[in-house]
Scaffold this active site. Sequence first.
Site, mmCIF file in Angstrom:
data_model
loop_
_atom_site.group_PDB
_atom_site.id
_atom_site.type_symbol
_atom_site.label_atom_id
_atom_site.label_comp_id
_atom_site.label_asym_id
_atom_site.label_seq_id
_atom_site.Cartn_x
_atom_site.Cartn_y
_atom_site.Cartn_z
ATOM 1 N N ASN A 10 0.883 -1.163 0.000
ATOM 2 C CA ASN A 10 0.000 0.000 0.000
ATOM 3 C C ASN A 10 0.927 1.222 0.000
ATOM 4 O O ASN A 10 1.490 1.577 1.033
ATOM 5 C CB ASN A 10 -0.869 -0.054 1.261
ATOM 6 C CG ASN A 10 -1.849 1.081 1.340
ATOM 7 O OD1 ASN A 10 -1.819 2.004 0.526
ATOM 8 N ND2 ASN A 10 -2.717 1.026 2.335
ATOM 9 N N ARG A 90 -2.504 -2.106 -3.473
ATOM 10 C CA ARG A 90 -3.710 -1.304 -3.310
ATOM 11 C C ARG A 90 -3.589 -0.123 -4.272
ATOM 12 O O ARG A 90 -2.631 0.651 -4.190
ATOM 13 C CB ARG A 90 -3.799 -0.798 -1.872
ATOM 14 C CG ARG A 90 -5.014 0.041 -1.653
ATOM 15 C CD ARG A 90 -5.124 0.434 -0.208
ATOM 16 N NE ARG A 90 -6.333 1.192 0.001
ATOM 17 C CZ ARG A 90 -6.706 1.656 1.170
ATOM 18 N NH1 ARG A 90 -5.960 1.441 2.232
ATOM 19 N NH2 ARG A 90 -7.819 2.342 1.284
ATOM 20 N N HIS A 178 -12.627 3.062 -0.394
ATOM 21 C CA HIS A 178 -12.597 2.117 0.741
ATOM 22 C C HIS A 178 -13.169 0.749 0.348
ATOM 23 O O HIS A 178 -13.610 -0.017 1.205
ATOM 24 C CB HIS A 178 -13.402 2.646 1.960
ATOM 25 C CG HIS A 178 -12.691 3.724 2.713
ATOM 26 N ND1 HIS A 178 -13.351 4.803 3.243
ATOM 27 C CD2 HIS A 178 -11.399 3.884 3.032
ATOM 28 C CE1 HIS A 178 -12.487 5.599 3.840
ATOM 29 N NE2 HIS A 178 -11.290 5.061 3.735
ATOM 30 N N ARG A 238 -9.719 15.924 5.944
ATOM 31 C CA ARG A 238 -10.523 16.237 4.745
ATOM 32 C C ARG A 238 -11.896 16.772 5.151
ATOM 33 O O ARG A 238 -12.466 16.319 6.144
ATOM 34 C CB ARG A 238 -10.706 14.980 3.888
ATOM 35 C CG ARG A 238 -9.451 14.585 3.143
ATOM 36 C CD ARG A 238 -9.624 13.271 2.415
ATOM 37 N NE ARG A 238 -8.812 12.233 3.023
ATOM 38 C CZ ARG A 238 -8.915 10.940 2.757
ATOM 39 N NH1 ARG A 238 -9.804 10.506 1.890
ATOM 40 N NH2 ARG A 238 -8.141 10.068 3.362
ATOM 41 N N GLU A 376 -7.690 -4.999 4.973
ATOM 42 C CA GLU A 376 -7.552 -4.759 3.530
ATOM 43 C C GLU A 376 -6.428 -5.605 2.934
ATOM 44 O O GLU A 376 -6.524 -6.060 1.790
ATOM 45 C CB GLU A 376 -7.297 -3.259 3.286
ATOM 46 C CG GLU A 376 -8.549 -2.433 3.587
ATOM 47 C CD GLU A 376 -8.274 -1.018 4.047
ATOM 48 O OE1 GLU A 376 -7.352 -0.840 4.885
ATOM 49 O OE2 GLU A 376 -8.966 -0.105 3.598
#
Length: 396
Positions: A10, A90, A178, A238, A376
């Site tokens: 990732n 990813r 996601h 964010r 993940e």
Amino acid sequence: MSRPALLTINAGSSSLKFALFPAEGDQPLASGLADRIGPEGTLTVKAADGTPLTGAAHPEISSHAAALRSALTILLAAFPDLEITAVGHRVVHGGPDHAAPLLLDEARIAELARLEPFAPLHQPHNLAGVRAAMEAFPRAAQVACFDTAFHRSHPFVNDTFALPRSYYEKGIRRYGFHGLSYEYIAGEIARIAPRLAEGKLVVAHLGNGASVCAIQNGKSVASTMGFSALDGLPMGTRSGQIDPGVILYLMDQEGLSAAAISDLLYKKSGLLGMSGLSNDMRVLEAATDPRAAEAIDYFVFRVQREIGAMAAALGGIDALVFCGGIGENARGIRARICSRMAWMGIELDHARNEANTLIISSELSRAQVMVIRTNEELVIARAVRALVNHSERSAA
Ligand code: ADP
């Protein structure tokens, strides 16, 4: 004889997270993080039981490729009989077409690079990770696993904006992100509660990045993240959903450039911007500054609102699942989010919530409320195995 193994990667702008998996099984053998890649970079590698694995006193971490080579040296010293035969990455954006992982070659990397304008803060770094892995493991298969792929099942109304149709054709759509996390949660629900998996799930992934997803019969129906990973919930740094008129005002009246607005919305807003203190929920929970409390209030309110919106998209709710760093750990935040949800048939059992058990709803709650630790890396590892085994079978 060497044993085959696979690596998941990732890659961010200045970091690279990785995990080493055996050919079979869900448990990684080791995992690690190269952080602040550059002259000041650090590299930590841990075995499955948490024991630190070390190599040279000053491993080279000047670039993503150097960091991977340094990590590999440590991993192969600890597991000398392993050969990395496949690497799973990813990748944030797969565009409108990719609903599944993709075996990469130069042409496909070039195709994914054309999506960089859609995710300029993530896609170039993800692809830099792919190139670094090709350099470090030239014979290994490289597989891209997309954060957008799980959401390709959205109906048109949850895939579009109300702009002139030509923009949709150009790819200005609600992609959702996601996806690897939601795929893991949907798979876990199917494993632990198969009947529930056929129903209506609302999953709240609440970490530094945060979104909510509506899942029916294992498929994503709607999500709060849209064209970019900025939409929907407020996050660590964010803004989440914002009236587009604010952006026009900032451009027209305050003379902010696109780069300055990007910096504002991605890096300076959210919990950090509202509190003026931190993007970290733990710091805000411990703070006495009223702005920290207001930032948490806003976060809780918007999560409640969006869970309601996702239940409306599904026409009901059978289970609410929390995951991500906040969702998995912050008991007080979960309790507050669920506090005004009796109308949706949600009632928390406070003792279970405090104990952080799998099911945290009460016996009377019509919808189950669950906490599941997302994974993940495992979704990537499984996808790599499936794709590589499949391509070996087709080649045979
Ligand atoms: P990322 O999206 O970067 O993977 P994580 O999923 O690790 O992030 O989530 C990070 C967030 O989780 C931070 O805001 C952190 O404060 C929060 N968090 C982690 N543990 C706890 C806890 N025990 N209580 C409250 N918040 C927590």
